[in-house]
Enzyme design. Structure first.
Site, short mmCIF file in Angstrom:
data_model
loop_
_atom_site.label_atom_id
_atom_site.label_comp_id
_atom_site.label_asym_id
_atom_site.label_seq_id
_atom_site.Cartn_x
_atom_site.Cartn_y
_atom_site.Cartn_z
N GLU A 261 0.84 -1.19 0.00
CA GLU A 261 0.00 0.00 0.00
C GLU A 261 0.88 1.24 0.00
O GLU A 261 1.49 1.57 1.02
CB GLU A 261 -0.92 0.02 1.22
N GLN A 262 0.91 1.91 -1.11
CA GLN A 262 1.73 3.10 -1.27
C GLN A 262 0.86 4.22 -1.83
O GLN A 262 0.28 4.07 -2.91
CB GLN A 262 2.91 2.80 -2.21
#
Length: 530
Positions: free
Chosen positions: A371-372
């Protein structure tokens, strides 16, 4: 004339499909979400992005996929009143195994809601679906040999173990025996198979030579779909190896006959320029197009002869190619189509739009495979300027938000608003210049204390040189030194065979505390420069 590339910036592995007088090209998106870019044209000259069909978890979830994994080499076709899309979701890149599940989805319209996918096989990547004139459908893909020596940045020939063919139907799945129909030419690294039929022959287009400067479009044919296949008299239709021309790395494309009766072949390409470490392609692997003709021997050739595609080719109709223009994106209701994020089918955890601003929820660190919060668009020009404005009030140095030029977790520069150890709001640069496997950060700029309020951030890129800028009031001021932009490319770090996507520029936020500190961006501008 058509000026190459027709799809500038990161748009590799072009699969072209004609439906009546409409033309579509599907390209690879690798770890960027949603998956697969589809452009549309009426004239083969001007192209418009119209869809990214793999836009929900049932179709694609790439959390945990490595850099340069994800969607490889889609194939777009049209039959039975529907569009058909075939794609690979590469789950592993390095090491002996590739782990390459292949899927098929379909839709009545190009920009509609695509069906939940059929899983087909995982024996290799670059799948393609051929609709024969008797109504049967044939699935082809290259076969990956994990016993071979070709892994990572050393793609030896023996890992590419031929092109497999098997019948497939929506109701029954794969049917009958698997046939290895083609071993490839001596160039090796045979992949990207596409079948088409003409004058009683089955033609098999493949890509060979890898993703670098030895790349080529190869062609073979047979009277029976199962073979045996004979090679083209020249082995290849397109190959720019050792040619002193601006267009390089040519290969991996597909043939199309136009409704005007002309013939063209798409191909991927690169536009190298010189940097401090040698040649590099700032704009990644792009899509070009070649005009081809049929010889009296029923073989396909470039219309000007030889294997070299010129920068400009004859268009089928007299149309002007639209010029490149600056664009300022406003965040009114939805994310502009030019932007993508990384890997996850759950964008609500990364961003939302409110009050004319794009709000990023700080998640994992820059380069995370899960998750970026990084929202970016493609770099399409060797020279450009990008600007944004961020409102961000960090409480710790573990939180940051700003502007980034990004290739993957080992190749990026980021100008971020963060907090110093004493809690004051500062500006700094995080840089990862192709280090591998460690991915160590450097900090090429002393922390700059900021005033309260929004902060203007800018980057200018000129070939291999990149400069960040900051604005709080009045004029823009330089932020940090000139940085090496050439690492934001395929050739940076381990090199072209280890990473083969493209450069992006965009907005990023991270929060290593896990509290999802939010950053607000009220605009983003991308300005090509000549």
């Amino acid at each position: 004339m058509i000026r190459n590339p027709i799809l500038p910036g990161f748009n590799p592995d072009p699969s072209i499909c004609r439906v009546g007088e409409d033309y579509y090209i599907a390209t690879s998106t690798f770890e960027w979400y949603p998956g697969v870019q589809i452009h549309h044209s009426k004239d083969l000259v001007n192209w418009t992005l119209v869809a990214r069909p793999l836009n929900r978890a049932a179709l694609l979830d790439m959390r945990g996929n490595p850099d340069s994994g994800g969607i490889w080499a889609p194939c777009l076709s049209y039959a039975d009143g529907q569009f058909w899309l075939i794609y690979t979701d590469i789950k592993r890149l390095d090491g002996a195994f590739k782990d390459a599940p292949n899927y098929i989805t379909c839709c009545d319209t190009i920009d509609g809601i695509w069906s939940d996918p059929w899983f087909v096989n995982a024996s290799g990547f670059d799948p393609s679906l051929f609709h024969d004139d008797d109504g049967r459908k044939w699935f082809v893909n290259m076969q990956w040999n994990h016993r071979g020596e070709g892994t990572g940045c050393n793609p030896a020939h023996d890992a590419f173990d031929g092109i497999l063919l098997q019948e497939w139907s929506p109701d029954q799945g794969l049917i009958g025996p698997v046939t290895n129909i083609y071993p490839g030419t001596s160039r090796g690294l045979t992949e990207a198979p596409h079948l088409f039929k003409r004058n009683g022959y089955y033609y098999l287009t493949t890509a060979e030579g890898g993703t670098g400067y030895n790349h080529a479009v190869s062609l073979a044919r047979a009277r029976d779909i199962h073979g045996p296949y004979e090679d083209h008299p020249d082995l290849h239709v397109i190959c720019h190896e050792e040619a002193d021309v601006p267009v390089q790395r040519t290969g991996h494309g597909q043939y199309v006959e136009t409704h005007w009766g002309d013939h063209y072949h798409t191909f991927l390409m690169g536009r190298p320029q010189q940097g401090p470490h040698g040649a590099f392609c700032a704009t990644g692997r792009e899509t070009g197009i070649a005009r081809v003709v049929w010889g009296a021997d029923d073989w396909l050739y470039l219309d000007q002869g030889g294997l070299i595609v010129p920068d400009e080719v004859q268009a089928p109709v007299a149309v002007t190619q639209a010029p490149d223009t600056p664009i300022t994106y406003q965040f009114d209701e939805t994310l502009p189509l030019d932007f993508q994020w990384l890997r996850t089918p759950d964008p609500d955890r990364l961003f939302y739009i409110k009050g004319g601003a794009l709000v990023l929820r700080g998640r994992e660190g820059i380069g995370s495979w899960f998750e970026q919060a990084l929202i970016a668009r493609r770099q399409c020009h060797a020279r450009y300027r990008a600007e944004t404005q961020v409102q961000f009030d960090p409480t710790t140095y573990q939180q940051g938000a700003g502007l980034t030029t990004y290739y993957n977790r080992h190749k990026f520069h980021a100008l971020v608003v963060t907090a110093a150890s004493d809690g004051s709001r500062v500006l700094t640069i995080l840089s990862c210049a192709g280090d591998w496997p460690d991915g160590n950060l450097s900090f090429p700029m002393a922390e700059l204390v900021l005033d309260e309020g929004p902060v203007g951030l800018c980057v200018t890129v000129n070939g291999a040189e990149q400069q960040f800028w900051v604005q709080q009031s009045g004029t823009w001021q330089k932020a940090g030194p000139v940085l090496d932009a050439s690492v934001i490319s395929d050739e940076g770090g381990r090199g072209e065979h280890a990473s083969f996507t493209g450069a992006f520029v965009g907005m990023v936020a991270y929060d290593a505390t896990g509290q999802a500190r939010e950053a607000s961006f009220d605009r983003f501008s991308y300005m090509p420069e000549t």
